[in-house]
Each structure stands twice: as structure tokens, then as C-alpha cells.
Design a protein around this motif. Structure first.
Motif, PDB file in Angstrom:
ATOM      1  N   SER A 110       0.826  -1.201   0.000  1.00  0.00           N
ATOM      2  CA  SER A 110       0.000   0.000   0.000  1.00  0.00           C
ATOM      3  C   SER A 110       0.863   1.254   0.000  1.00  0.00           C
ATOM      4  CB  SER A 110      -0.937  -0.005   1.214  1.00  0.00           C
ATOM      5  OG  SER A 110      -1.923  -1.008   1.091  1.00  0.00           O
ATOM      6  N   SER A 111       0.218   2.396  -0.086  1.00  0.00           N
ATOM      7  CA  SER A 111       0.928   3.676  -0.153  1.00  0.00           C
ATOM      8  C   SER A 111       1.614   4.002   1.169  1.00  0.00           C
ATOM      9  CB  SER A 111      -0.047   4.797  -0.498  1.00  0.00           C
ATOM     10  OG  SER A 111      -0.931   5.036   0.601  1.00  0.00           O
ATOM     11  N   GLU A 112       2.563   4.932   1.109  1.00  0.00           N
ATOM     12  CA  GLU A 112       3.251   5.385   2.327  1.00  0.00           C
ATOM     13  C   GLU A 112       2.258   5.925   3.340  1.00  0.00           C
ATOM     14  OE1 GLU A 112       7.218   7.475   1.649  1.00  0.00           O
ATOM     15  OE2 GLU A 112       6.321   7.583  -0.361  1.00  0.00           O
ATOM     16  N   GLU A 113       1.243   6.679   2.877  1.00  0.00           N
ATOM     17  CA  GLU A 113       0.266   7.265   3.792  1.00  0.00           C
ATOM     18  C   GLU A 113      -0.574   6.191   4.474  1.00  0.00           C
ATOM     19  OE1 GLU A 113      -2.062  10.148   5.836  1.00  0.00           O
ATOM     20  OE2 GLU A 113      -0.020  10.058   5.045  1.00  0.00           O
ATOM     21  N   THR A 114      -1.010   5.195   3.721  1.00  0.00           N
ATOM     22  CA  THR A 114      -1.790   4.100   4.302  1.00  0.00           C
ATOM     23  C   THR A 114      -0.989   3.373   5.364  1.00  0.00           C
ATOM     24  OG1 THR A 114      -3.077   3.806   2.277  1.00  0.00           O
ATOM     25  CG2 THR A 114      -2.982   1.928   3.786  1.00  0.00           C
ATOM     26  N   ILE A 115       0.264   3.095   5.083  1.00  0.00           N
ATOM     27  CA  ILE A 115       1.126   2.383   6.031  1.00  0.00           C
ATOM     28  C   ILE A 115       1.404   3.240   7.257  1.00  0.00           C
ATOM     29  CG2 ILE A 115       3.466   1.475   6.342  1.00  0.00           C
ATOM     30  CD1 ILE A 115       3.158   0.466   3.395  1.00  0.00           C
ATOM     31  N   ARG A 116       1.567   4.536   7.052  1.00  0.00           N
ATOM     32  CA  ARG A 116       1.812   5.444   8.180  1.00  0.00           C
ATOM     33  C   ARG A 116       0.624   5.442   9.141  1.00  0.00           C
ATOM     34  NH1 ARG A 116       1.495  10.962   9.647  1.00  0.00           N
ATOM     35  NH2 ARG A 116      -0.005  11.372   7.986  1.00  0.00           N
ATOM     36  N   ILE A 117      -0.586   5.485   8.595  1.00  0.00           N
ATOM     37  CA  ILE A 117      -1.794   5.455   9.421  1.00  0.00           C
ATOM     38  C   ILE A 117      -1.898   4.130  10.177  1.00  0.00           C
ATOM     39  CG2 ILE A 117      -4.326   5.339   9.308  1.00  0.00           C
ATOM     40  CD1 ILE A 117      -4.123   7.327   6.924  1.00  0.00           C
ATOM     41  N   ALA A 118      -1.648   3.043   9.474  1.00  0.00           N
ATOM     42  CA  ALA A 118      -1.791   1.718  10.075  1.00  0.00           C
ATOM     43  C   ALA A 118      -0.731   1.445  11.131  1.00  0.00           C
ATOM     44  CB  ALA A 118      -1.732   0.650   8.991  1.00  0.00           C
ATOM     45  N   ASP A 119       0.469   1.973  10.959  1.00  0.00           N
ATOM     46  CA  ASP A 119       1.559   1.696  11.886  1.00  0.00           C
ATOM     47  C   ASP A 119       1.437   2.445  13.208  1.00  0.00           C
ATOM     48  OD1 ASP A 119       2.790  -0.112  10.284  1.00  0.00           O
ATOM     49  OD2 ASP A 119       4.438   1.186   9.654  1.00  0.00           O
ATOM     50  N   ASP A 120       0.605   3.462  13.258  1.00  0.00           N
ATOM     51  CA  ASP A 120       0.500   4.339  14.423  1.00  0.00           C
ATOM     52  C   ASP A 120      -0.930   4.274  14.949  1.00  0.00           C
ATOM     53  OD1 ASP A 120       0.035   6.679  16.043  1.00  0.00           O
ATOM     54  OD2 ASP A 120       1.867   7.554  15.206  1.00  0.00           O
ATOM     55  N   LYS A 121      -1.101   3.734  16.152  1.00  0.00           N
ATOM     56  CA  LYS A 121      -2.454   3.516  16.676  1.00  0.00           C
ATOM     57  C   LYS A 121      -3.203   4.817  16.950  1.00  0.00           C
ATOM     58  CE  LYS A 121      -1.264  -1.013  18.434  1.00  0.00           C
ATOM     59  NZ  LYS A 121       0.003  -0.996  17.658  1.00  0.00           N
ATOM     60  N   TYR A 122      -2.485   5.887  17.238  1.00  0.00           N
ATOM     61  CA  TYR A 122      -3.178   7.166  17.426  1.00  0.00           C
ATOM     62  C   TYR A 122      -3.607   7.739  16.076  1.00  0.00           C
ATOM     63  CZ  TYR A 122      -4.603  11.548  19.538  1.00  0.00           C
ATOM     64  OH  TYR A 122      -5.356  12.622  19.968  1.00  0.00           O
ATOM     65  N   LEU A 123      -2.769   7.592  15.048  1.00  0.00           N
ATOM     66  CA  LEU A 123      -3.163   8.036  13.710  1.00  0.00           C
ATOM     67  C   LEU A 123      -4.331   7.196  13.196  1.00  0.00           C
ATOM     68  CD1 LEU A 123       0.214   8.779  11.862  1.00  0.00           C
ATOM     69  CD2 LEU A 123      -1.327  10.363  13.050  1.00  0.00           C
ATOM     70  N   THR A 124      -4.371   5.916  13.576  1.00  0.00           N
ATOM     71  CA  THR A 124      -5.509   5.064  13.216  1.00  0.00           C
ATOM     72  C   THR A 124      -6.791   5.631  13.811  1.00  0.00           C
ATOM     73  OG1 THR A 124      -4.158   3.053  13.047  1.00  0.00           O
ATOM     74  CG2 THR A 124      -6.512   2.761  13.442  1.00  0.00           C
ATOM     75  N   TYR A 125      -6.724   5.997  15.088  1.00  0.00           N
ATOM     76  CA  TYR A 125      -7.882   6.614  15.771  1.00  0.00           C
ATOM     77  C   TYR A 125      -8.303   7.900  15.067  1.00  0.00           C
ATOM     78  CZ  TYR A 125      -9.553  10.182  19.072  1.00  0.00           C
ATOM     79  OH  TYR A 125     -10.205  11.236  19.655  1.00  0.00           O
ATOM     80  N   GLU A 126      -7.336   8.766  14.737  1.00  0.00           N
ATOM     81  CA  GLU A 126      -7.659  10.029  14.070  1.00  0.00           C
ATOM     82  C   GLU A 126      -8.271   9.799  12.686  1.00  0.00           C
ATOM     83  OE1 GLU A 126      -4.814  13.471  15.853  1.00  0.00           O
ATOM     84  OE2 GLU A 126      -3.920  12.227  14.280  1.00  0.00           O
ATOM     85  N   PHE A 127      -7.747   8.794  11.973  1.00  0.00           N
ATOM     86  CA  PHE A 127      -8.280   8.446  10.648  1.00  0.00           C
ATOM     87  C   PHE A 127      -9.739   7.989  10.757  1.00  0.00           C
ATOM     88  CE2 PHE A 127      -9.222   4.549   8.220  1.00  0.00           C
ATOM     89  CZ  PHE A 127      -9.364   5.086   6.943  1.00  0.00           C
TER      90      PHE A 127
END
Length: 328
Positions: A110-127
Motif C-alpha cells: 500500500s501507499s506510504e500514507e496508508t502504512i503510516r496510518i496503520a503503523d501508528d495507533k493514534y493516527l488510526t484513531y484520528e483516521f
């Protein structure tokens, strides 16, 4: 004959990918493995296995690693590459376009942005919150005191690393004293709402390309030492779970498969607490139910063909096995 590449032949994910291929219509194709260690179990299941420069070594640059990958792909004429190691995902996402331009190989990442969101649980929450999708309330250490003052915290809560895995340094806390004690023990923690219980935990997979969902599967699971030990599949699981994960996937913009881990809250609402933008250790388990995501991707990307699955109800138990390598 297709030539299929798999990285991480020693990882649970890499092994699951290989085993899934061997249970598919592509079982007679040629397998090329890439690893960082000699004699991994998966290396004996491939036709050839190559050792990559250790990208976690400070002396190894991204370009050194990339040149090794490009050399293997071009030399062996690999047509499609599956990623079996977590720490490789950002690298392959970064260099996906270059690899595909300089070789004849498709990189399933997947894209860098998708992986960045998935790798960070707080970014997952924000997404999830940003896209009006169900989410567990989540806080950072920097705003936890304010959340307590505003009575946003309801114990018990979960304290865990933002970038953690396999339940390492995950703590259930029952009051403020425990909360601040565990925060001190966790590097870069996220504090999350405690959702449901172990009987309402699910591991789910979605295949999607260009924000279009192709197939999905929902498994209830039991954990042992942070890994899935037993999974259960029934056709009468709440339809809200399948609808939820497919909607999340359509917003995430994944390429290939994503793994979603979630629980149902007291009202039966599904809430994702972790996203893995990759294949998972349960990839082969899913294939035993009839959901062979690797076969689907191979057919879709190599043959421009969409296949359908016949999903079986049942229970799959994970167990240890042994493999003899005979000396020649």
C-alpha cells in the motif's frame, strides 16, 4: 510459469504467504525468497532464497538495500513480490514506483500514507474519527490529564505503545494510579478505551484496490501470547462487522490486503483498535476457510481475473510443527 517473490521467508507472515500459494492454483509456479537470516523454515519451501543486506544495521543504507532487491528481482525475473516483514513496508512503499519502473515486477504494498496510518495507533484513531467511522476513544500522554479533568476517561483503559505489536507492553489499568504508573513504563504510549472483552474480539481481512473492496472475511479469535491461537467462522456473525471493515477499507485506499483487529462494545458496535496494512499471520488460516487472498491477488494482478470464494464455517487451531532438512 509465473515467478513469485516473497520477502521474510522466516516470518509467520512470509510462511503464511508461501503456504497459501501452495494451496492454490499457483502451487507449481517458481518461488523466490528474500530474507535476512540463513536457513529460515520458509527458505526450504522456495526454489531459491537470497539474503538481503540488514536494513536495521546503521551501516546499511536504503540504497544499498534497494540495489540488492532490484538485482534479485531483475536477475530472477520476478513478476510479483509479496512483503512478509513489517519493517520493510515503509521501504517498499517508498520505492514501489522505482522498483516497478526499473523491473517487470509488481510490488504488493500500500501507499506510504496508508502504512503510516496503520503503523501508528493514534493516527488510526484520528483516521477513523475523521471519516466518521466507529473508533475507540484514544488519548496521548500529553492530553491525558485534561481528558481526566473533563471526565472523558472511564476506567478500565488500555495503555500500549503507539507503534507496538503482538500485545507487547499492553496494560489494562483500573484507576488513575495504575494509569500513570503504566504510562511511565511504555515508550510513546497511547491510552485507549477498553472495548468489549476477549469473547468479542475479531480479526478481519479485506482485499481492495483503488478504494474498491473485492472480498472480506470476519473471524472471531482467541489469543495466546499476543498471537492468534484459535479462530472461529460462522455465517451469522453481526453483519455490522463486515459492513464496517469494508467501509474502513474503502476510505483507507489500500492496495491488496489489510488486516483489521476489532472488538464489539457493550452496544454491539465494532471498533477497530489496530490496522495492519499487509498480509497477516492468519493469512494461511483464512485460506483454510476458503478465503485464499494470495490466490485472489495473483489472479487479479497477473491474469486480470476476479475469482470468488466458497467460505466454510468451522474452527481453525494453530499448532507447532516440525520440518526435517535432510543432509545431502
Amino acid at each position: 510459469m509465473a515467478i513469485i517473490g516473497i520477502t521474510g521467508t522466516g516470518s509467520l507472515v512470509g510462511q503464511a504467504i508461501i503456504k497459501s500459494i501452495k494451496e492454490s492454483s499457483f502451487k507449481e509456479e517458481k518461488f523466490i525468497g528474500m530474507e535476512y537470516f540463513e536457513n529460515t523454515i520458509g527458505s526450504y519451501w522456495t526454489d531459491e532464497n537470497y539474503i538481503l543486506p540488514d536494513i536495521l544495521d546503521d551501516k546499511v543504507s536504503d540504497i544499498m538495500w534497494l540495489n540488492a532487491v532490484l538485482s534479485i528481482i531483475n536477475d530472477k525475473q520476478i513478476e510479483i513480490l509479496f512483503i512478509g516483514v513489517d519493517f520493510e513496508l515503509p521501504l517498499f512503499a517508498t520505492y514501489k514506483e522505482r522498483i516497478e519502473n526499473e523491473t517487470q515486477c509488481l510490488v504488493v504494498v500500500s501507499s506510504e500514507e496508508t502504512i503510516r496510518i496503520a503503523d501508528d495507533k493514534y493516527l488510526t484513531y484520528e483516521f477513523l474519527k475523521k471519516n466518521n467511522l466507529y473508533f475507540p476513544l484514544s488519548f496521548l500522554e500529553s492530553n491525558i490529564k485534561e481528558a481526566i479533568r473533563n471526565k472523558e476517561i472511564t476506567f478500565p483503559m488500555i495503555v500500549k505503545p503507539r507503534n507496538g505489536y503482538r500485545s507487547v507492553d499492553v496494560f489494562l489499568v483500573k484507576d488513575e494510579n495504575e494509569l500513570f504508573e503504566k504510562i511511565e513504563k511504555v515508550s510513546d504510549p497511547v491510552i485507549q478505551e477498553y472495548v468489549g472483552d476477549s469473547s468479542t474480539e475479531y480479526t478481519c481481512g479485506v482485499i481492495a484496490f483503488d478504494s474498491k473492496v473485492k472480498e472480506s472475511i470476519v473471524l472471531r479469535r482467541d489469543l495466546k501470547d499476543g498471537n492468534t491461537s484459535t479462530t472461529y467462522l460462522k455465517h451469522d456473525y453481526p453483519v455490522s462487522i463486515k459492513k464496517y471493515i469494508e467501509e474502513v477499507s474503502s476510505h483507507l485506499g489500500q492496495f491488496g490486503v489489510c488486516n483489521f483487529q476489532l472488538r464489539l462494545d457493550a452496544q454491539g458496535i465494532p471498533k477497530i483498535f489496530e490496522i495492519n496494512a499487509r498480509h497477516s499471520g492468519t493469512t494461511y488460516i483464512r485460506s483454510l476457510y476458503g478465503f485464499n487472498e494470495i490466490e485472489y491477488i495473483l489472479e487479479y494482478l497477473l491474469n486480470k481475473k476476479e475469482i470468488s470464494f466458497t467460505i466454510k464455517e468451522g474452527i481453525v487451531k494453530r499448532y507447532f510443527d516440525a520440518f526435517l532438512v535432510e543432509e545431502s
